[in-house]
Enzyme design. Structure first.
Site, PDB file in Angstrom:
ATOM      1  N   HIS A 181       0.630  -1.177  -0.034  1.00  0.00           N
ATOM      2  CA  HIS A 181      -0.314  -0.190   0.024  1.00  0.00           C
ATOM      3  C   HIS A 181       0.642   1.215  -0.131  1.00  0.00           C
ATOM      4  CE1 HIS A 181      -3.467  -2.433   1.656  1.00  0.00           C
ATOM      5  NE2 HIS A 181      -3.778  -2.686   0.456  1.00  0.00           N
ATOM      6  N   GLU A 184       2.020   3.208   2.801  1.00  0.00           N
ATOM      7  CA  GLU A 184       2.015   3.401   4.775  1.00  0.00           C
ATOM      8  C   GLU A 184       3.969   3.604   4.046  1.00  0.00           C
ATOM      9  OE1 GLU A 184      -0.020  -0.403   4.989  1.00  0.00           O
ATOM     10  OE2 GLU A 184      -1.921   0.599   4.440  1.00  0.00           O
ATOM     11  N   HIS A 316       2.519  -4.230   7.276  1.00  0.00           N
ATOM     12  CA  HIS A 316       1.369  -2.399   6.718  1.00  0.00           C
ATOM     13  C   HIS A 316       1.974  -1.424   7.536  1.00  0.00           C
ATOM     14  CE1 HIS A 316      -1.065  -4.520   3.180  1.00  0.00           C
ATOM     15  NE2 HIS A 316      -0.548  -5.633   3.972  1.00  0.00           N
ATOM     16  N   GLU A 389       0.296  -4.752  11.344  1.00  0.00           N
ATOM     17  CA  GLU A 389       0.237  -3.538  10.722  1.00  0.00           C
ATOM     18  C   GLU A 389       0.603  -3.019  12.065  1.00  0.00           C
ATOM     19  OE1 GLU A 389      -1.986  -2.219   8.379  1.00  0.00           O
ATOM     20  OE2 GLU A 389      -3.192  -3.992   8.217  1.00  0.00           O
TER      21      GLU A 389
END
Ligand code: 0X9
Ligand code: ZN
Length: 438
Positions: A181, A184, A316, A389
């Protein structure tokens, strides 16, 4: 054995193209900012179940992050009104610093560079330069090559780290991927930190020396370079998530790479078929060159019928979570993932989370996703594959855009988790005293 040789030579041969294209690929996207215009950030509170969170994720709003009872989303005023009308509890959040509230505002940063307060983050050119330096400083342990090219033609950097890096040895292999992504950016720094730490710790830190000696480690530090560059192309952040591949017949750009993988692609409402959406899964599995070429690389590591890569983390931001497959179903087990395997995923996931303070849970406990990389890695190759994450837990702490002063502590925060994964890579089921399997 001959096959192993071929793979190594092919990888090393790509080193030169990477070096050669670094200058060419400086050609940035010059397209205008995305029509993020009327969007603002909100925290949707009181979402107590994965079902409730999955329903919000299906609304077409841009999900930024989330936790046990909330999601943070980027939505238009109309979308926010609709959600409020359906009974959801929305709290408006301020924009992260560096992100102009009104698109088109003049920015302090140079186009193509990170804004003030973010200079410690690496652009594509800065990243590739730094990787070349690390490889040059550690020629026996670090090899820089490329596993292909992005849609816009940027070489996709691949770093191999091992004690005799030029030789394909028969050792457990571990893969780290970053930046699927675009926005990020902290994840790029995470992969770069892994490269630095392993390269520089080899020969001085006994633990690292042992890990580099006993494993072959692959790092893909920027898997969506077109998107990452686009996110900073205007000198302020664009909140860009997808790649930069046009969608024929529409004005909408981009596929969500983490919905484009071929396991249960588009199966379960965990992605969108609308090219305008942030979770657009593309016209077919692996339609994005960026996912297809990671797939091809991982497939190329099947030697003698056996996938050499045994463990993987896909980094992420944000939400501070350690997640494991499957994402497409809320069931703990499914065909191809039995009870012992689920317990193994949980045990290593929890052990890693105990070292970094993240929350461990199955991917779908947050919300349903289909076509995500970790599901493919497990289903296709039985790679013990995790999503991390990273920092922070909220837009209120900078969301995707924490200042560069956070880079050092938030990447070092994962050192022990990375070492745990590397350490178990020879036999992950050992963590529950189960037999090593394929
Ligand atoms: O939605 C994603 O692809 C990941 N979150 S992010 O905010 N970085 O976009 C999460 C992927 C993990 N899978 C599930 N939560 N199901
Ligand atoms: Zn992400």
């Amino acid at each position: 054995m001959p096959l192993r040789r071929v793979v190594v030579i092919a990888a090393l041969a790509l080193f030169a193209p990477l070096a050669a294209t670094a200058a060419v690929s400086a050609a940035p996207s010059t397209a205008p900012p995305p029509p993020a215009g009327q969007q603002s950030n909100y925290r949707v509170q009181g979402l107590l179940t994965a079902l409730q969170r999955s329903e919000v994720a299906r609304e077409g709003v841009d999900v930024l992050g989330g936790g046990r009872d909330y999601l943070e989303v980027r939505a238009t005023a109309q979308q926010a009104d609709r959600m409020r009308a359906s009974g959801l509890n929305l709290m408006a959040l301020p924009a992260a610093p560096g992100v102009p509230a009104t698109p088109g505002l003049p920015s302090l940063a140079q186009a193509g560079q990170f804004p003030l307060g973010y200079a410690g983050y690496h652009t594509y050119a800065e990243l590739t330069d730094e990787l070349k330096s690390v490889a040059a400083a550690h020629p026996g342990q670090v090899a820089l090559s490329s596993y292909g090219r992005s849609y816009e033609g940027r070489a996709l950097p691949l770093v191999k780290i091992s004690d005799n890096v030029g030789v394909d040895q028969n050792k457990p292999e571990v893969l780290f991927t970053c930046g699927q992504h675009a926005r990020e950016h902290l994840t790029i720094e995470m992969c770069l930190h892994i490269v630095h730490r392993l390269a520089e710790g080899y020969g001085s830190d006994p633990g690292i020396t042992q890990l580099v000696h006993s494993r072959e480690i692959w790092v893909m530090p920027m898997t969506n370079p077109d998107g990452s560059e686009f996110d900073i192309a205007q000198g302020s952040f664009a909140y860009w998530r997808k790649n930069r591949q046009p969608n024929p017949g529409t004005a909408d750009i981009g596929t969500d790479l983490n919905r484009n993988w071929g396991t249960q692609w588009a199966c379960c409402g965990g992605s969108s078929s609308n090219p305008a959406d942030e979770t657009y899964h593309g016209p077919g599995p692996f339609s994005a060159p960026e996912t297809a070429q990671i797939r091809d690389f991982v497939n190329s590591r099947v030697i003698g019928g056996r996938e050499q890569i045994t463990a993987h983390i896909d980094f992420h931001t944000f939400s501070e979570l350690v997640l494991w497959p499957f994402g497409f179903t809320t069931n703990d087990t499914a065909p191809g993932l039995d009870g012992a395997e689920a317990r193994t995923f949980q045990a290593l996931g929890k052990a890693m989370a105990a070292t970094n303070g993240y929350t461990p849970e199955q991917e779908s406990d947050l919300y349903i996703t289909d076509g995500a990389v970790t599901d493919w890695m497990w289903a296709q190759h039985h790679v013990w594959s995790y999503t991390f994450e990273m920092y922070p837990t909220s837009e209120l702490q900078g969301g995707f855009y924490p200042p560069d002063t956070e880079i050092k502590s938030q990447t070092e925060r994962n050192d022990k988790a990375v070492d745990l994964l590397l350490g178990y890579a020879d036999c992950v089921p050992r963590i529950i005293s189960a037999p090593c399997s394929t």
